[in-house]
Design a protein around this motif. Sequence first.
Motif, PDB file in Angstrom:
ATOM      1  N   MET A   1      44.039  -6.004  63.196  1.00  0.00           N
ATOM      2  CA  MET A   1      42.773  -5.289  63.023  1.00  0.00           C
ATOM      3  C   MET A   1      42.928  -4.255  61.912  1.00  0.00           C
ATOM      4  N   VAL A   2      41.774  -3.731  61.430  1.00  0.00           N
ATOM      5  CA  VAL A   2      41.760  -2.725  60.364  1.00  0.00           C
ATOM      6  C   VAL A   2      40.913  -1.539  60.824  1.00  0.00           C
ATOM      7  N   LEU A   3      41.488  -0.331  60.714  1.00  0.00           N
ATOM      8  CA  LEU A   3      40.727   0.909  60.884  1.00  0.00           C
ATOM      9  C   LEU A   3      40.411   1.402  59.481  1.00  0.00           C
ATOM     10  N   LEU A   4      39.134   1.344  59.105  1.00  0.00           N
ATOM     11  CA  LEU A   4      38.739   1.514  57.712  1.00  0.00           C
ATOM     12  C   LEU A   4      37.808   2.712  57.551  1.00  0.00           C
ATOM     13  N   ASP A   5      38.250   3.695  56.733  1.00  0.00           N
ATOM     14  CA  ASP A   5      37.411   4.869  56.415  1.00  0.00           C
ATOM     15  C   ASP A   5      36.293   4.422  55.467  1.00  0.00           C
ATOM     16  N   VAL A   6      35.107   4.963  55.671  1.00  0.00           N
ATOM     17  CA  VAL A   6      33.967   4.584  54.835  1.00  0.00           C
ATOM     18  C   VAL A   6      33.977   5.333  53.514  1.00  0.00           C
ATOM     19  N   MET A   7      34.128   6.647  53.573  1.00  0.00           N
ATOM     20  CA  MET A   7      34.016   7.477  52.374  1.00  0.00           C
ATOM     21  C   MET A   7      35.369   7.592  51.682  1.00  0.00           C
ATOM     22  N   MET A   8      35.552   6.790  50.615  1.00  0.00           N
ATOM     23  CA  MET A   8      36.774   6.837  49.820  1.00  0.00           C
ATOM     24  C   MET A   8      36.398   6.759  48.350  1.00  0.00           C
ATOM     25  N   PRO A   9      37.182   7.392  47.453  1.00  0.00           N
ATOM     26  CA  PRO A   9      36.887   7.338  46.012  1.00  0.00           C
ATOM     27  C   PRO A   9      37.155   5.938  45.453  1.00  0.00           C
ATOM     28  N   ASP A  10      36.545   5.647  44.308  1.00  0.00           N
ATOM     29  CA  ASP A  10      36.722   4.379  43.580  1.00  0.00           C
ATOM     30  C   ASP A  10      36.100   3.187  44.307  1.00  0.00           C
ATOM     31  N   MET A  11      36.505   2.927  45.521  1.00  0.00           N
ATOM     32  CA  MET A  11      35.969   1.795  46.285  1.00  0.00           C
ATOM     33  C   MET A  11      35.748   2.244  47.720  1.00  0.00           C
TER      34      MET A  11
ATOM     35  N   GLY B   1      34.433   2.096  51.808  1.00  0.00           N
ATOM     36  CA  GLY B   1      34.762   1.177  52.901  1.00  0.00           C
ATOM     37  C   GLY B   1      33.841  -0.029  52.965  1.00  0.00           C
ATOM     38  N   PHE B   2      32.544   0.148  52.582  1.00  0.00           N
ATOM     39  CA  PHE B   2      31.626  -0.977  52.619  1.00  0.00           C
ATOM     40  C   PHE B   2      32.085  -2.095  51.680  1.00  0.00           C
ATOM     41  N   GLU B   3      32.485  -1.716  50.468  1.00  0.00           N
ATOM     42  CA  GLU B   3      32.935  -2.694  49.479  1.00  0.00           C
ATOM     43  C   GLU B   3      34.241  -3.361  49.928  1.00  0.00           C
ATOM     44  N   VAL B   4      35.173  -2.559  50.479  1.00  0.00           N
ATOM     45  CA  VAL B   4      36.436  -3.122  50.975  1.00  0.00           C
ATOM     46  C   VAL B   4      36.160  -4.149  52.069  1.00  0.00           C
ATOM     47  N   CYS B   5      35.228  -3.814  52.952  1.00  0.00           N
ATOM     48  CA  CYS B   5      34.887  -4.716  54.055  1.00  0.00           C
ATOM     49  C   CYS B   5      34.304  -6.029  53.516  1.00  0.00           C
ATOM     50  N   ARG B   6      33.409  -5.947  52.529  1.00  0.00           N
ATOM     51  CA  ARG B   6      32.817  -7.148  51.956  1.00  0.00           C
ATOM     52  C   ARG B   6      33.888  -8.033  51.292  1.00  0.00           C
TER      53      ARG B   6
ATOM     54  N   LEU C   1      29.644   9.478  59.035  1.00  0.00           N
ATOM     55  CA  LEU C   1      28.236   9.105  58.940  1.00  0.00           C
ATOM     56  C   LEU C   1      27.776   8.517  60.270  1.00  0.00           C
ATOM     57  N   ASP C   2      26.706   9.078  60.803  1.00  0.00           N
ATOM     58  CA  ASP C   2      26.237   8.603  62.109  1.00  0.00           C
ATOM     59  C   ASP C   2      24.776   8.206  62.072  1.00  0.00           C
ATOM     60  N   ASP C   3      24.224   8.067  60.854  1.00  0.00           N
ATOM     61  CA  ASP C   3      22.808   7.718  60.744  1.00  0.00           C
ATOM     62  C   ASP C   3      22.630   6.211  60.849  1.00  0.00           C
ATOM     63  N   LYS C   4      21.414   5.789  61.187  1.00  0.00           N
ATOM     64  CA  LYS C   4      21.106   4.375  61.422  1.00  0.00           C
ATOM     65  C   LYS C   4      21.284   3.539  60.151  1.00  0.00           C
ATOM     66  N   LYS C   5      20.893   4.108  59.015  1.00  0.00           N
ATOM     67  CA  LYS C   5      20.984   3.375  57.764  1.00  0.00           C
ATOM     68  C   LYS C   5      22.437   3.025  57.423  1.00  0.00           C
ATOM     69  N   SER C   6      23.350   3.980  57.617  1.00  0.00           N
ATOM     70  CA  SER C   6      24.763   3.739  57.319  1.00  0.00           C
ATOM     71  C   SER C   6      25.344   2.667  58.242  1.00  0.00           C
ATOM     72  N   ARG C   7      24.932   2.720  59.506  1.00  0.00           N
ATOM     73  CA  ARG C   7      25.447   1.721  60.452  1.00  0.00           C
ATOM     74  C   ARG C   7      24.947   0.308  60.100  1.00  0.00           C
TER      75      ARG C   7
ATOM     76  N   ASP D   1      32.801  -4.739  62.588  1.00  0.00           N
ATOM     77  CA  ASP D   1      32.668  -5.130  63.987  1.00  0.00           C
ATOM     78  C   ASP D   1      32.282  -3.952  64.886  1.00  0.00           C
ATOM     79  N   ASP D   2      32.692  -2.731  64.476  1.00  0.00           N
ATOM     80  CA  ASP D   2      32.422  -1.575  65.340  1.00  0.00           C
ATOM     81  C   ASP D   2      32.569  -0.300  64.504  1.00  0.00           C
ATOM     82  N   PHE D   3      32.188   0.840  65.118  1.00  0.00           N
ATOM     83  CA  PHE D   3      32.260   2.146  64.447  1.00  0.00           C
ATOM     84  C   PHE D   3      32.915   3.135  65.378  1.00  0.00           C
ATOM     85  N   VAL D   4      33.736   4.021  64.807  1.00  0.00           N
ATOM     86  CA  VAL D   4      34.278   5.190  65.514  1.00  0.00           C
ATOM     87  C   VAL D   4      33.902   6.412  64.681  1.00  0.00           C
ATOM     88  N   THR D   5      33.208   7.344  65.308  1.00  0.00           N
ATOM     89  CA  THR D   5      32.687   8.504  64.591  1.00  0.00           C
ATOM     90  C   THR D   5      33.717   9.621  64.530  1.00  0.00           C
TER      91      THR D   5
END
Length: 494
Positions: free
Chosen positions: A51-61, A63-68, A87-93, A102-106
């Motif tokens: 499994m991967v625990l992936l931070d969303v907010m990272m420079p250069d690339m 988490g969304f791009e890494v996941c794709r 990020l806990d807003d609906k749009k980000s999720r 697959d899931d989110f941890v805030t």
Amino acid sequence: MSHVPTVLVVDDDARCRTLLQSLLQPDGYRVLTADNGQEAIAFALSHRPDMVLLDVMMPDMDGFEVCRLLRSDKSLAHLPIIFTTALDDKKSRLKGIEAGADDFVTKPIDLVELRARVKSVTRLNRFRLQAEERARFEQAVAGSPDGIAICDSRGRVHLSNTAFRRLFGANEPSSLQDAFLEQDWVRLRELLPSSTGPKPCSVPFEVRLRPPSERVLELTLACIPWEGSIAYQFAIRDITEKKALEAQLMRAQRIDLLGQLAGGIIHDVNNLLSTIAAHAALMAMEGAEGEDAKRLTAIETASYQGGGLLRQLLMFARGRDGEMAEFDPATHLFEFHAMVQKSLGTHVDVRIEMPSPVAPLVADANQVHQVLMNLCVNARDAMPQGGKITIRLAQVHVDSTRGACAVPALPEGDYLSYEVSDTGSGIPESARARLFEPFFTTKAPGKGTGLGLATVQRVLQRHRGGIEVESTAGVGTRFTCLIPLQPALVAATA
């Protein structure tokens, strides 16, 4: 060796990476860390984490791009990915779900919740991988060309694959003990180990199926754990054709050995026959008359014919043939009739039919003589109480329909037909497919070599001809030998 689950932690914050590593390692996880997207993708491809625990907010690339990118690789398409994000807003999720999360941890992370989620996700992923591996294995077993069956010590079948069911067809047994000959099953039982031991055993073994089947099977036996006990895995292969080929090879070797021995023996017997023929000729020259002269002529003729047959046997065994030459089939057949009638005995009536004149034949006359002799001897043996043999000589035209009935199939054209029929017991249906195999015979042991019809077929193949067989139980048998005629000779008699 048990599998150690691997977790890849991707975060540009060193303190967060250290925290997650110190949290998961005491629970038995192998933790890999990466501080950017490129490194994370490289680690995922090389280490195949659970499994991967992936931070969303990272420079250069981010988490969304890494996941794709991870999801775009077929080998990582099902890799569980959990976003760790502030990020806990609906749009980000929604954006994360679209990227393949697959899931989110805030953040800030609830460590108890994270441990529970990681444990649950890695376990589910392990089950998924095991299920996929089992499905691939089951597919391989199902597609195996060998029959595979899992049985208990009594031979009762618990599981089997498609090839096993195809092997037995409608007679698929519930127990192998019912399928194999009893003596083979008894010997096989002696090989069954009582435990799997340090290594599974593998023992090849040949068995035969119960009548009416004549197939021979090769088994490979392995002892495996099964539901708290042991079971036996049988890999079953039909080797009937292989055994038949081995038998044919042995027969070919026997023929070769006969060829090596025949030379000296035939030389000695020919000398004896030449002596007999010479003395018969001398006695005829000294003035024998009447019936004595006929008998001496018959002795001389039979001696020369016997020598020719012996030479023919030598040519068959050594693979050499005589020369082709033009001769008159009608004259040749009448000479043959005079000899064969005396050879077969008074209880057999040999008759000749020739409804119309026939063209000269270019062939090996000695071999044609041998073909007729072999067929007449077989006919006599099929009539132990006596009977009638009819030899019919005719010129026929073979079309594509009739040519397919010959062995081997014949092209269209003009042929000379030697038809030898008898009033004997007929040939069993079960034996007709093997009639022309060397050393195959329907006669009692010691009554025949099984070379007669094999020789007939070989001679006809040499002459680019074929043979047809018709037989009715209790009525008789008819062999039709077809030898092609040269077009010029056919035109000359038209």
